[in-house]
Write an enzyme that holds these catalytic residues in place. Sequence first.
Site, PDB file in Angstrom:
ATOM      1  N   GLU A   1      46.067  54.565  45.491  1.00  0.00           N
ATOM      2  CA  GLU A   1      47.164  53.604  45.343  1.00  0.00           C
ATOM      3  C   GLU A   1      46.890  52.631  44.202  1.00  0.00           C
ATOM      4  OE1 GLU A   1      49.697  50.539  48.230  1.00  0.00           O
ATOM      5  OE2 GLU A   1      47.744  51.288  48.860  1.00  0.00           O
TER       6      GLU A   1
ATOM      7  N   LYS B   1      56.976  52.436  46.896  1.00  0.00           N
ATOM      8  CA  LYS B   1      56.508  52.321  48.275  1.00  0.00           C
ATOM      9  C   LYS B   1      57.606  51.735  49.145  1.00  0.00           C
ATOM     10  CE  LYS B   1      52.345  50.749  50.764  1.00  0.00           C
ATOM     11  NZ  LYS B   1      51.059  50.028  50.616  1.00  0.00           N
TER      12      LYS B   1
ATOM     13  N   CYS C   1      49.900  55.007  51.267  1.00  0.00           N
ATOM     14  CA  CYS C   1      49.050  54.217  52.169  1.00  0.00           C
ATOM     15  C   CYS C   1      49.703  53.871  53.501  1.00  0.00           C
ATOM     16  CB  CYS C   1      48.590  52.943  51.452  1.00  0.00           C
ATOM     17  SG  CYS C   1      47.145  52.171  52.244  1.00  0.00           S
TER      18      CYS C   1
ATOM     19  N   SER D   1      14.554  33.855  57.667  1.00  0.00           N
ATOM     20  CA  SER D   1      14.098  32.948  58.723  1.00  0.00           C
ATOM     21  C   SER D   1      13.137  33.583  59.707  1.00  0.00           C
ATOM     22  CB  SER D   1      15.309  32.422  59.501  1.00  0.00           C
ATOM     23  OG  SER D   1      15.902  33.468  60.251  1.00  0.00           O
TER      24      SER D   1
END
Length: 667
Positions: free
Chosen positions: A45, A75, A136, A318
């Site tokens: 796309e 689209k 999509c 840490s």
Amino acid sequence: MGRKVTVATCALNQWALDFEGNLQRILKSIEIAKNRGARYRLGPELEIWPVMHRNVRYNCRVIFLNRRILLIRPKMALANEANYRELRWFTPWSRSRHTEEHFLPRMLQDLTQQETVPFGDAVLATQDTCIGSEICEELWTPHSPHVDMGLDGVEIITNASGSHHVLRKAHARVDLVTMATTKNGGIYLLANQKGCDGDRLYYDGCALIAMNGGIFAQGSQFSLDDVEVLTATLDLEDVRSYRAEISSRNLAASRVSPYPRVKVDFALSCHEDLLQPVSEPLEWKYHRPEEEISLGPACWLWDFLRRSHQAGFLLPLSGGMDSAATACLVYSMCFQVCEAVRDGNQEVLADVQAILNQNSYIPQDPRELCGRLLTTCYMASENSSQETCSRARELAQQIGSHHISLNMDPAVKAILGIFRLVTGKSPLFAVHGGSSRENLALQNVQARIRMVLAYLFAQLSLWSRGARGGLLVLGSANVDESLLGYLTKYDCSSADINPIGGISKTDLRAFVQFCMERFRLPALQGILCAPATAELEPLANGQVSQTDEEDMGMTYTELSVFGRLRKIAKMGPYSMFCKLLNMWRDTCTPRQVADKVKRFFSRYSLNRHKMTTLTPAYHAENYSPDDNRFDLRPFLYNTRWPWQFRCIEDQVLQLEKRAQKDLDGLD
């Protein structure tokens, strides 16, 4: 009579506004597809640009053949939820099965020798088959275009996608395609973006070719290859015979409204294809969630590093699980880089050499490369234990990072000294008789000094070693801590990017276990067994007196449940209480459920403001509290929730009365 077609789809690592790079990747994919004998190539796309039609901007597929545009297909269904805001930029094409003339700009007219081209919802009729287009989101809609296209005789559906990674999402994507071709027959090609497009998302490839419910080509989900092309040779007669046997489909097909057809004087098949072999079906191979974590965020980190032109990463390490998981992701990135170079990926090799400013360097050992790219820093205070210091040092040694260990007590005392000088007051920790306000402020001072030190060393640690460049600071707050606000604003959670910020504590634990076995890092065993702690309050006889779950008043497992119900199920306090009454009925009384829900919403709403400054994090979980684009909420709430909490309390009292009556009845 030709009936076998060779088609190609691809996954490209396109980058917004990188016009020259994007063009080269497109051309490379076309060259690969042609060399493999494909007569049709599908790209992802928006791989080129949007199209302005009659002063309206559309997200379009543009279909070319031999320097001529056959069709511009806009689209029709735009994604406008969660991470997507397509309606900000585009307008959906709402005229189903309708086309108009599109007048090409003069610069294109000169190239294609066309003045106008068809624009709209149409399909292509070649000499031997019919090809339709989806884009999509249209695959994910309740009534996808492929349904009616297939009923109207379209045999090849092509979907150009820009679909991002979420843990466990690949199953849904593959199921949608296989179900579409199971019910309606046909060939389905899906192309997708891959890589980080300069934001919080990672597009995870998974290009595929399917037919009649089976998968015939599977692309990689995570890879450092900027261009990946899949091809398959399929028999159109398999589609026709499959469809002919589905009576219900044929009845629906006889009633469907036809699509406009753009006739194309071109065939996808060849006349003499009798001996041409066809592709065999295969079983889709999925990654486990912990594998997805080891690959997706690592590829995202690589894209950020090479495109930001920085020289590496700095990570405050840490000795706890979250920062260890982040360190493992950098190590996984180095592992993938070395693997790609061994496989002959010249682009990755060139990127490594540019990052390190060493044109002759060839990475071979992930541990050695990690030593060049990752600086870890353990920042001790008087509240730090020897155990966390040792765990951080051991992990750094095993992954090969350049490790710094420092004590920040002088900086903490200097800042508190300024406060004492101005106010004449000396705040105390709660264990020394201080109030909750004093206790929290003293913790926050330590946390924020760590952020200042992290950025100082990110800017100057390479300089101090005589090397060029600066480092990107990595954050390591997980999605559950962010959701509750269990972090200090502008502490080490404030960084340039955070590869684990969209991942739950539960999934991180599984990922660390995976890394311990996959990369042979025994130091992770001690980290997995240790209780999660911020180490910001005084030790008790040299031992940690503060744990995360005690501080939060809930477990990480409970936090994940709260997060999913709040975001995905859209629940407020009362509806969440009602839901959890049944979910937790075997472990909690109604009163306990009520207390947990109230505690969560009180803490969540009180700390929501922290989400406005949250470090950009890899999006991996659908209950992420990311305030930038995914979870748009107020950051000023009525933290007392008077009406909602009163409803919960009323319901609890009723349930307790009913339970008491039942007990009295038994007596």
